[in-house]
Every structure is written in structure tokens, then in C-alpha cells.
Design an enzyme around this catalytic site. Structure first.
Site, short mmCIF file in Angstrom:
data_model
loop_
_atom_site.label_atom_id
_atom_site.label_comp_id
_atom_site.label_asym_id
_atom_site.label_seq_id
_atom_site.Cartn_x
_atom_site.Cartn_y
_atom_site.Cartn_z
N ARG A 168 1.79 -5.42 -1.54
CA ARG A 168 1.35 -5.61 -0.15
C ARG A 168 2.07 -6.78 0.54
NH1 ARG A 168 0.28 -1.63 -1.52
NH2 ARG A 168 -1.65 -0.47 -1.53
N SER A 245 -8.08 -0.25 3.91
CA SER A 245 -8.69 -1.23 3.00
C SER A 245 -8.65 -2.61 3.65
CB SER A 245 -7.92 -1.29 1.68
OG SER A 245 -8.02 -0.07 1.03
N GLU A 351 -6.44 -7.71 4.05
CA GLU A 351 -5.16 -6.99 4.09
C GLU A 351 -4.64 -6.84 5.53
OE1 GLU A 351 -4.68 -3.55 1.38
OE2 GLU A 351 -3.81 -2.53 3.10
C1 FAD Z 1 -7.57 5.01 7.32
C2 FAD Z 1 -6.48 4.09 6.87
C3 FAD Z 1 -5.94 4.21 5.60
C4 FAD Z 1 -4.93 3.36 5.16
N1 FAD Z 1 -4.43 3.51 3.91
C5 FAD Z 1 -3.43 2.70 3.45
C6 FAD Z 1 -2.92 2.85 2.13
O1 FAD Z 1 -3.31 3.73 1.37
N2 FAD Z 1 -1.94 1.99 1.74
C7 FAD Z 1 -1.46 1.01 2.55
O2 FAD Z 1 -0.56 0.27 2.13
N3 FAD Z 1 -1.92 0.86 3.82
C8 FAD Z 1 -2.90 1.66 4.28
N4 FAD Z 1 -3.40 1.50 5.55
C9 FAD Z 1 -2.86 0.45 6.41
C10 FAD Z 1 -1.76 0.96 7.39
O3 FAD Z 1 -1.79 2.33 7.49
C11 FAD Z 1 -0.37 0.51 6.98
O4 FAD Z 1 -0.31 -0.89 6.82
C12 FAD Z 1 0.70 0.94 8.01
O5 FAD Z 1 1.97 0.84 7.45
C13 FAD Z 1 0.69 0.11 9.28
O6 FAD Z 1 1.65 0.66 10.17
P1 FAD Z 1 1.48 0.53 11.73
O7 FAD Z 1 2.64 1.16 12.37
O8 FAD Z 1 0.14 1.06 12.14
O9 FAD Z 1 1.54 -1.04 11.91
P2 FAD Z 1 0.62 -1.97 12.83
O10 FAD Z 1 -0.78 -1.91 12.35
O11 FAD Z 1 0.88 -1.69 14.24
O12 FAD Z 1 1.23 -3.41 12.45
C14 FAD Z 1 1.03 -3.94 11.16
C15 FAD Z 1 2.02 -5.10 10.96
O13 FAD Z 1 3.33 -4.58 10.92
C16 FAD Z 1 4.12 -5.17 11.96
N5 FAD Z 1 5.01 -4.13 12.48
C17 FAD Z 1 4.70 -2.86 12.82
N6 FAD Z 1 5.80 -2.22 13.24
C18 FAD Z 1 6.81 -3.11 13.16
C19 FAD Z 1 8.20 -3.07 13.48
N7 FAD Z 1 8.80 -1.96 13.96
N8 FAD Z 1 8.94 -4.19 13.29
C20 FAD Z 1 8.39 -5.33 12.81
N9 FAD Z 1 7.08 -5.43 12.50
C21 FAD Z 1 6.31 -4.33 12.68
C22 FAD Z 1 3.14 -5.67 12.99
O14 FAD Z 1 3.68 -6.75 13.74
C23 FAD Z 1 1.99 -6.12 12.09
O15 FAD Z 1 2.29 -7.39 11.57
C24 FAD Z 1 -4.44 2.35 6.01
C25 FAD Z 1 -4.98 2.22 7.31
C26 FAD Z 1 -6.00 3.07 7.73
C27 FAD Z 1 -6.54 2.92 9.12
#
Ligand code: FAD
Length: 357
Positions: A168, A245, A351
Site C-alpha cells: 500500500r 478498506s 488507508e
Molecule cells: C468499494 C471499494 C473497494 C476497494 N478495494 C480496494 C482493494 O481491494 N485494494 C486496494 O488497493 N484499494 C481498494 N480500494 C481503494 C481504491 O479503489 C484505490 O486506492 C484506487 O486505486 C484509487 O484510485 P482513484 O482514481 O479513485 O484515486 P483517488 O481516490 O482519486 O486518489 C487517491 C490518491 O491517488 C492520487 N492520485 C489519483 N490519481 C492520480 C494521478 N493521475 N496522478 C497522481 N496522483 C493521483 C490522489 O492524489 C490521492 O492521493 C477500494 C475502494 C472502494 C471504494
């Protein structure tokens, strides 16, 4: 590039809490990134990069600076093969929906990301916390990350070793937090490769099976398991109004784990754990189930604390029960951290990313 003002952020996140962005721009093209960065620099505005908002808790006061929502698209596969002829390289735009890329890879019979099916978010978000589930992590298949370096004011390509991937974690959420805007991620998958079936839940799912499941079957099984745990976003399911999570599984030293196991044994309990070693030196470390710690500290599935609560399907998912504010979610987070520390002497680490706090 169009700059908007006072844009509510809650609807752009899965947890749906928090205030507005003072300035907001959506970036569809790499070429717009420098211009947007300049806008923030000239006005001395803090910059926040938004993907699909699935790992965020936005403060009720919102974000005082510029939010850049990255929607750069495109999945290209130049079809470069390695000597064995089965490596397939994909270059994927940061704004692409992660699950769409997984579906495309699986449909093309390319192994490496099938266990990461059903994870919400953008491709650009995946390297940030080295997304992982069911025995796979994106760092297993990432070749390089193309990003705009705000420090050097230019586009760079970071090969995998430069990304500092751990559980992570990566440079993007630790040592170099806020430095890079991820534009594209390059993956190396294996055409015709076998699905990864390391995880107990998956092995159980296919226990009766005599032959190796297909990638598509593995992907479908992962989605089914995720749905049963409220970890698949299903419209209308209130348990999905979460950030996934909320706490990381603590990684304990041999000694810390011994202490914990003894405490548990004195209560007639056994703590679920598994080896966390990625290198020789870490072999003795154990990763402990954060969900177990939460549930054995008085917080059961379905627990409600005003407008915030715990999912009915998974003890680690904090949910917005309808009209929660960020402060409700943070209040429940504090309550759980305190309870787990009291009961087990372990401080759970959140997380999600806290924005504007
Ligand atoms: C129902 C559910 C289930 C999930 N299951 C998992 C799982 O099984 N495993 C897991 O690891 N995660 C899980 N997650 C967490 C999430 O899905 C991941 O962390 C995902 O990769 C976040 O991507 P995002 O585009 O939504 O990022 P955001 O939530 O928009 O941003 C998260 C972080 O990434 C940064 N970021 C996003 N895009 C960029 C970019 N282009 N450049 C630089 N920084 C960036 C943001 O600044 C922030 O710091 C889950 C979430 C939910 C809601």
C-alpha cells in the site's frame, strides 16, 4: 483547459463527504497539465490531483486550492513480445477506469491483473498506493509510470524500481507525495498466463474444480467474492458508500506478533495472520487482519455512529449512512483506532487519503 470555481467534491468521491474545491479543472490531455500546474504556481495555490475519488476523505471545509481531475484516456498495446513471445505491454491513460482495463486484459487472455477485478478508481490512482487484492498487486505488472514532474516542470518516465513499491505504498504516497501527476501507466502482462490463485478465498471458490480456471472465470470469482463483502460498487447498495478498506493490515515484527498472539490466546482467540516478508530481512514479519482487530474490539459489521457506520458486509469499510459529514467519518475512525489500541495495543493506520484536513 477550463478552470471552474467552488466545485463540490463529495459527488466526485465514493464516500460522498466533504466540501468544495476553490478551483477545479478536468484534464483530458497531457498537454494541459503544464498549463494547469502554472495556474496553481502563479497564484501559490495548493494542488490536489483527483482520480475517481475512491480512496479519499475530503474535509468538510473542502480544498482551498486547485483540484485537477485527470481524465486522460486510451488503452494502447504496441504488441511488443519478449523472447518467449508471450509478454504483452499495455500503455493506459491515467483517467481510464481501472476495471475497464482489467476487463480488456482478461478478454485478451492476458494474465497479471485478473485478481484486481472490481477495484474502483482510475488507472492513475493504482500506482499511488500500489493497489492490491486477492494475491496480486499492480507493482507485479507495472513496467513504468509516465508522469509530469512538478519539481522539474517536465514529463518523466519512472521505471518500476524508481517507484518504490511496497505494501500500500510507493514514492507517490510517501517520499515524493505531491510531486508527480501520473499521466499514463505501462503494464507488462502475460498472454495465455495462468490465473493467480494464491488467495484462500479463491482457492475455496475453485475447490471442487479439477481443471485450472480461465482468467475470465477467476475475474468473475473475484467480483463475486468482492460483492459479498461490499467491496464491489453496486448501485443502490448503501454499504458501497465507502472508501474501501479504511485501515491497513498492520505489519508486525516477530516480537510484536508474539505479544499480540499471547494476548489473544489469553482470551481463547487466535489472530489471523500471514507472512509479510518481501525480502529476506522481513521474513519474520507478520501481516495481521485489521478487520479481525476491529471486530474483536467491540465494532461489529453494521455498527452505527450517527450518520457514519461500518458496512454490514465488511468490518473494515467505514460507510456514509446517508448524510454523513467528513467529521462523522473521522469521529468513527478515531473511535475505532482508540478501541483497537485499548484492546490490542496496536494503532491502526488509515488507508484512504485525507484531503484538506
Ligand atoms: C468499494 C471499494 C473497494 C476497494 N478495494 C480496494 C482493494 O481491494 N485494494 C486496494 O488497493 N484499494 C481498494 N480500494 C481503494 C481504491 O479503489 C484505490 O486506492 C484506487 O486505486 C484509487 O484510485 P482513484 O482514481 O479513485 O484515486 P483517488 O481516490 O482519486 O486518489 C487517491 C490518491 O491517488 C492520487 N492520485 C489519483 N490519481 C492520480 C494521478 N493521475 N496522478 C497522481 N496522483 C493521483 C490522489 O492524489 C490521492 O492521493 C477500494 C475502494 C472502494 C471504494
Amino acid at each position: 483547459m477550463m478552470i471552474q470555481e467552488n466545485v463540490p467534491l463529495a459527488p466526485l468521491t465514493t464516500l460522498q463527504v466533504g466540501g468544495a474545491a476553490r478551483y477545479f479543472a478536468e484534464l483530458r490531455r497531457e498537454a494541459d497539465v503544464r498549463e494547469a500546474a502554472q495556474f496553481a504556481k502563479i497564484r501559490d495555490l495548493p494542488l490536489f490531483v483527483l482520480g475517481r475519488g475512491s480512496n479519499l476523505v475530503v474535509a468538510d471545509s473542502g480544498w482551498p486550492g486547485l483540484v485537477l481531475k485527470i481524465t486522460i484516456g486510451g488503452i494502447t498495446s504496441p504488441n511488443t513480445n519478449d523472447a518467449a513471445g508471450n509478454a504483452v505491454f499495455f500503455s493506459v491513460g491515467a483517467g481510464v477506469n481501472w476495471d475497464d482495463f482489467v476487463a480488456q486484459a482478461v478478454a485478451q487472455n492476458c494474465a497479471g491483473v485478473e485478481c484486481l477485478s472490481g477495484i474502483p478508481g482510475s488507472v492513475g490512482g493504482t500506482p499511488v498506493q500500489n493497489v492490491g487484492a486477492y494475491g496480486q498487486e499492480v507493482s507485479d505488472t507495472i513496467e513504468s509510470v509516465r508522469a509530469f514532474d512538478l519539481k522539474q516542470d517536465r514529463v518523466v518516465v519512472l521505471p518500476k524500481p524508481a517507484c518504490g513499491f511496497h505494501y500500500r505504498a510507493s514514492i507517490f504516497n510517501s517520499t515524493e507525495r505531491g510531486r508527480y501527476i501520473i499521466l499514463r501507466v505501462n503494464y507488462r502482462l502475460k498472454r495465455g498466463g495462468a490465473p493467480s490463485l494464491q488467495y484462500a478465498d479463491l482457492q475455496k471458490h475453485f475447490a471442487e474444480r479439477k481443471t485450472q480456471p480461465l482468467l475470465a472465470e477467476t475475474s468473475a470469482a473475484v467480483r463475486e467474492i468482492r460483492q459479498s463483502k461490499g467491496m464491489l460498487i453496486v448501485p443502490g447498495d448503501d454499504d458501497c458508500r465507502s472508501a474501501g478498506s479504511f485501515f491497513k493490515n498492520p505489519v508486525l515484527s516477530e516480537e510484536q506478533f508474539k505479544d499480540l498472539a499471547e494476548r489473544a490466546a489469553s482470551k481463547g482467540l487466535e489472530v489471523p495472520s500471514y507472512a509479510a516478508g518481501q525480502s529476506q530481512s522481513k521474513d519474520a514479519q507478520r501481516k495481521v487482519s485489521a478487520a479481525w482487530l476491529v471486530e474483536h474490539s467491540g465494532f461489529s459489521k453494521g455498527y452505527a455512529a450517527g450518520a457514519a457506520g461500518i458496512s454490514h458486509k465488511h468490518a473494515l469499510a467505514l460507510i456514509n449512512r446517508g448524510d454523513a459529514k467528513a467529521s462523522d467519518i473521522v469521529g468513527l475512525k478515531d473511535q475505532i483506532q482508540h478501541g483497537v489500541q485499548e484492546a490490542w495495543g496496536i494503532l491502526l493506520e488509515p488507508e484512504p487519503v485525507f484531503v484538506g484536513f
